[in-house]
Design a protein around this motif. Structure first.
Motif, PDB file in Angstrom:
ATOM      1  N   VAL A 691       0.842  -1.202  -0.131  1.00  0.00           N
ATOM      2  CA  VAL A 691       0.131  -0.169  -0.068  1.00  0.00           C
ATOM      3  C   VAL A 691       0.961   1.304   0.062  1.00  0.00           C
ATOM      4  O   VAL A 691       1.869   1.402   0.890  1.00  0.00           O
ATOM      5  CB  VAL A 691      -0.942   0.108   1.020  1.00  0.00           C
ATOM      6  CG1 VAL A 691      -1.905   1.154   1.342  1.00  0.00           C
ATOM      7  CG2 VAL A 691      -1.575  -1.199   1.330  1.00  0.00           C
ATOM      8  N   ALA A 692       0.867   1.918  -1.094  1.00  0.00           N
ATOM      9  CA  ALA A 692       1.753   3.234  -1.229  1.00  0.00           C
ATOM     10  C   ALA A 692       1.860   4.026  -0.048  1.00  0.00           C
ATOM     11  O   ALA A 692       2.867   4.601   0.445  1.00  0.00           O
ATOM     12  CB  ALA A 692       1.134   3.871  -2.301  1.00  0.00           C
ATOM     13  N   SER A 693       0.664   4.523   0.541  1.00  0.00           N
ATOM     14  CA  SER A 693       0.894   5.317   1.731  1.00  0.00           C
ATOM     15  C   SER A 693       1.593   4.647   2.925  1.00  0.00           C
ATOM     16  O   SER A 693       2.013   5.503   3.894  1.00  0.00           O
ATOM     17  CB  SER A 693      -0.592   5.540   2.028  1.00  0.00           C
ATOM     18  OG  SER A 693      -1.593   4.713   2.566  1.00  0.00           O
ATOM     19  N   LEU A 694       1.613   3.343   3.192  1.00  0.00           N
ATOM     20  CA  LEU A 694       2.378   2.779   4.180  1.00  0.00           C
ATOM     21  C   LEU A 694       3.839   2.076   3.902  1.00  0.00           C
ATOM     22  O   LEU A 694       4.200   1.838   4.709  1.00  0.00           O
ATOM     23  CB  LEU A 694       1.309   1.457   4.677  1.00  0.00           C
ATOM     24  CG  LEU A 694      -0.072   1.941   4.964  1.00  0.00           C
ATOM     25  CD1 LEU A 694      -0.817   0.651   5.254  1.00  0.00           C
ATOM     26  CD2 LEU A 694      -0.039   2.936   6.222  1.00  0.00           C
ATOM     27  N   ARG A 695       3.923   2.457   2.641  1.00  0.00           N
ATOM     28  CA  ARG A 695       5.395   1.720   2.073  1.00  0.00           C
ATOM     29  C   ARG A 695       6.616   2.151   3.306  1.00  0.00           C
ATOM     30  O   ARG A 695       7.232   1.332   3.612  1.00  0.00           O
ATOM     31  CB  ARG A 695       5.697   2.048   0.735  1.00  0.00           C
ATOM     32  CG  ARG A 695       6.814   1.630   0.408  1.00  0.00           C
ATOM     33  CD  ARG A 695       7.133   1.911  -0.997  1.00  0.00           C
ATOM     34  NE  ARG A 695       8.555   1.770  -1.463  1.00  0.00           N
ATOM     35  CZ  ARG A 695       8.911   1.817  -2.712  1.00  0.00           C
ATOM     36  NH1 ARG A 695       8.150   2.408  -3.653  1.00  0.00           N
ATOM     37  NH2 ARG A 695      10.121   1.517  -3.125  1.00  0.00           N
ATOM     38  N   SER A 696       6.699   3.432   3.542  1.00  0.00           N
ATOM     39  CA  SER A 696       7.745   4.116   4.068  1.00  0.00           C
ATOM     40  C   SER A 696       7.836   3.556   5.414  1.00  0.00           C
ATOM     41  O   SER A 696       8.783   3.662   6.167  1.00  0.00           O
ATOM     42  CB  SER A 696       7.902   5.688   3.859  1.00  0.00           C
ATOM     43  OG  SER A 696       6.748   6.166   4.679  1.00  0.00           O
TER      44      SER A 696
END
Length: 797
Positions: A691-696
């Motif tokens: 999930v892009a928003s949780l990647r970092s």
């Protein structure tokens, strides 16, 4: 004005309360590394000292108390990982991730891992020490589930925590066993190539055993049609989205006292596994009056797969033997419930399974099974056709005693005791590496090996109806490849071809000689090995095979026709020593050139889909060097040009031109900037990090990283048309046990000990790993107690 101030004050108060609630929530999600807790089932208090890197050192009065405590602390750091691992073999991933994983769940349910686990559990001796310890470990896990913090992944997915059972342990072992197998990627593909193009094309790829390669030496003590490609697609699609890494390869070597500086055995091991977050291994040190072990545990498995104590040490690599076979079956044209065997028509077994799907309806499906195994047709929509293909896997064919083997290895006190445990390993095939304080070194290829008729080639789909390509017998363990205290004073494995004891070749999917050749090249001349030298060897990034391939390609180039910048690049490659450091350009140019060389030679015949499938196999790694050395080959002709036949020189030149053009497009015209760090990177991906928003938050990295595929510091990647090499697998730990200084043996993990993103040990080793650093595996009780800041005490209730 007063009303406005009051409103603002209320808003700030609400925000403050929300922030405080969030802080409290996060604090409650962290693992507990200190304090006191009640733990049911222990007879006396247990002390757990967590060292600087969060590794538990568990001191207990008996082993049952120690392993029950291990279950608790393992779960508080890795419960989410345990949950995913037990779900793979039982077809439970769709319940977590939704309909995208239904195909994967169908595939693994049809393999029969869950059914085989159920059968294994029924036959267990509940009075055995293995069973009792496993149950104690699971009890510790379940007490954490009941009393401990809920990992954030369960909140994000809406998944409810459920207790673990001993069947879950076997399901985890089953996934591990299948993860090792390469036949599922290779056999249907090779059959398709043979049927589409003919055997000469496979001969030129040299898919068989190479008698000139670097073999592991034994030493005994003197005592079809398009359906095939759809099968490959099914297998790839089923595995590519797995939220847990696959097992790939590994290095290990054990050096006898005659070749070490301090005249004691040194063991080195770095199992190659897909990189992921959390990383695979959980380190734990258990100490009781009768048992001590510093071990590396997989999530949900009670006993360590890697381990050492003051008497002995062991590690593993993948054997890469062939324990998966495919068979064409023949259905009765008058009765589709029957299939043909040598003895006559037999009924297909029919199984009905149901898969729970998150945010969707349950999916029910049916599959058939023969005496060989499940019929892959119908398991996924893309596998259609009239010719059924069954998959035979040795893991589900014989009695499962892998847990007994792992227990035996971890509780052995001598070489003979250790060896006695190994025949219980039937699958996956493992190279077991051993060294001890007495000066013994040993290697055993451990698997249930079997023999087929001489005319059978297990690399192709076989005939299931004739009875002429069936297993004739199983080999006795003494016929397995092995070496115990050989006169050359070391043993090693790099997943390469082993020599034969049984007077036969062992079918397999062995890796090319690259790493093996380098290991032998370094080990052979040196007789004063110590810890520092072994560390450097584990970090070695040089390939003599890549330089040989580069020279073969250069010999096919007419340099007089090249521009100055291209001539300069070829000169660099001609002088290249094969090393992959971050600021060198040679590796970047070489790998781009090899990709286009393979593409121009193979893709016109294979087509885009099959070409990419071939690039995903071990086989292509073994084929690059012999193909580059050939002056004539059926692959050189481009079948798309009908009026002429291409030569190797044309293929090589075109590939070089395309490589340079693509590098300029990606990295600019300044060739000095085409450094390895720009294209070779590593990111440890968490399943929720997709999930892009949780990647970092969940993922660790990316990092530019030294190494390459098939060097000792093996940072594996697949070729594709992107020209960038995202590392997919590599050392899951680097580990050195030196019996001259056992308490200062060294290790490192790729990210950290904990899988909890709120733990300080979630990624505290990641930078160290990238920089080639090591840390101590502590065993000295006084040092542990004096340096550990965190102490967790389990009290008997």
């Amino acid at each position: 004005m007063n009303r406005t101030k009051k409103t603002i004050g209320i808003i700030f108060l609400v925000l403050g309360v929300m922030a405080l609630a969030l802080v409290i929530f996060i604090q409650n999600l962290k693992p507990d590394y200190k304090g006191k807790k009640e733990l049911n089932g222990i007879s006396e208090s247990v002390s757990v000292y967590f060292d600087t890197y969060g590794i538990p050192h568990i001191y207990a009065s008996n082993e049952l108390d120690a392993i029950r405590s291990l279950g608790y602390v393992h779960a508080q750091d890795r419960l989410w990982q345990m949950e995913l691992l037990r779900r793979i073999g039982s077809g439970g991933l769709s319940e977590v991730f939704g309909e995208d994983l239904v195909g994967t769940d169908k595939f693994f349910l049809s393999l029969g891992i869950d059914d085989a686990s159920a059968e294994s559990v029924i036959s267990l001796d509940t009075n055995s020490k293995v069973y009792q310890l496993a149950e104690a470990y699971l009890d510790g896990v379940n007490q954490f589930i009941e009393k401990g913090q809920t990992p954030i992944e369960f909140y994000l997915t809406g998944l409810q925590k459920k207790p673990f059972q001993i069947k879950d342990v076997y399901n985890t072992v089953g996934y591990m066993a299948f993860s090792f197998a390469m036949a599922h990627k290779t056999d249907p593909l090779l059959t398709n190539i043979k049927d589409k193009l003919g055997m000469p094309y496979l001969v030129d790829l040299e898919v068989g055993v190479d008698a000139n390669t670097e073999w592991i030496k034994n030493y005994k003590r003197k005592t079809s049609d398009s359906i095939q490609n759809r099968v490959v697609t099914l297998l790839e699609n089923s595995l590519k989205d797995l939220p847990f890494p696959q097992f790939i390869g590994s290095n290990s070597w054990v050096i006898a006292p005659e070749k070490t500086k301090n005249n004691k055995v040194i063991l080195a091991n770095d199992p190659h596994i897909g990189f992921a977050q959390p990383s695979v291994w959980y380190e734990a040190h258990l100490s009781t009056p009768t048992y001590e072990k510093y071990g590396y545990h997989m999530a949900g498995i009670p006993f360590p797969l890697l381990g050492h104590d003051r008497k002995l040490a062991y590690g593993l690599t993948m054997f890469e033997n062939d324990d998966v076979d495919f068979y064409y079956e023949e259905t009765n044209p008058l009765d589709s419930t029957l299939y043909k065997t040598k003895e006559g028509w037999e009924k297909y077994q029919v199984f009905n399974k149901t898969i729970k799907v998150k945010d969707g309806k349950d999916v029910s499906f049916t599959f058939k099974k023969t005496k060989h195994g499940p019929i892959l047709n119908g398991i996924a929509d893309q596998v259609k056709g009239q010719r059924p293909i069954a998959m035979s896997w040795i893991y589900t064919k014989v009695e499962n005693k892998v847990m007994d083997a792992v227990y035996g290895m971890s509780h052995s006190k001598s070489l003979n005791e250790f060896q006695a445990a190994l025949p219980d390993i039937h699958a996956p095939g493992l190279n077991i590496m051993y060294g001890d304080a007495e000066g013994n070194v040993a290697w055993w290829a451990s698997a249930k090996l079997y023999e087929l008729p001489d005319t059978t080639n297990t690399k192709f789909i076989m005939d299931g109806s004739s009875g002429k390509q069936e297993i004739s017998h199983y080999l006795d363990f003494k016929e397995n490849p092995q070496a115990i205290n050989p006169p050359w004073n070391y043993v090693y494995s790099a997943n390469n071809q082993p020599d034969s004891i049984a007077g036969m070749l062992y079918p397999g999917y062995y890796l090319p000689e690259n790493r093996a050749k380098r290991i032998v090249q370094l080990l052979e001349p040196k007789n004063d090995w110590d810890m520092a030298a072994i560390q450097n060897m584990l970090l070695d990034v040089t390939s003599s095979v890549d330089t040989a391939i580069a020279l073969d390609l250069i010999e096919s180039m007419d340099i007089s026709q090249l521009s100055q910048d291209k001539s300069t690049l070829l000169s660099l490659l001609r002088q290249w020593d094969g090393s992959y450091s971050l600021k060198m350009v040679e590796g970047t140019v070489y790998n781009r050139w090899v990709y286009f060389f393979l593409k121009n030679a193979l893709e016109d015949e294979l087509g885009e889909e099959m070409f990419q499938q071939l690039l995903e196999t071990h086989m292509i790694k073994r084929s690059i060097a012999p193909l580059a050395a050939k002056t004539t080959s059926v692959w050189w002709d481009n079948i798309r040009t009908k009026d002429r036949i291409e030569t190797k020189e044309e293929i090589v030149k075109l590939a070089f031109e395309e490589a340079i053009t693509s590098l300029k497009a990606d990295l600019g015209v300044d060739t000095t900037q085409w450094t390895w760090d720009k294209v070779h990177t590593l990111e440890h991906g968490h399943p929720i990090g997709k999930v892009a928003s949780l990647r970092s938050f969940f993922n660790v990295g990316p990092f530019s990283v030294i190494g390459s595929r098939e060097v000792i510091n093996n940072m594996e990647f697949s070729f594709d048309n992107s020209g960038f090499y995202k590392v997919s697998s590599g050392p899951s730990t680097r580990r050195i046990i030196d019996f001259s200084d056992i308490e200062n043996s060294m290790s490192i993990l790729p990210t950290g000990q904990s899988g909890n993103p709120f733990s300080p040990h979630y990624e505290d080793q990641a930078e160290m790993f990238i920089h080639g650093e090591f840390r101590k595996m502590m065993m000295n009780e006084e040092d542990i107690k004096n340096t550990s800041k965190n102490l967790l005490i389990f009290k008997a209730k």
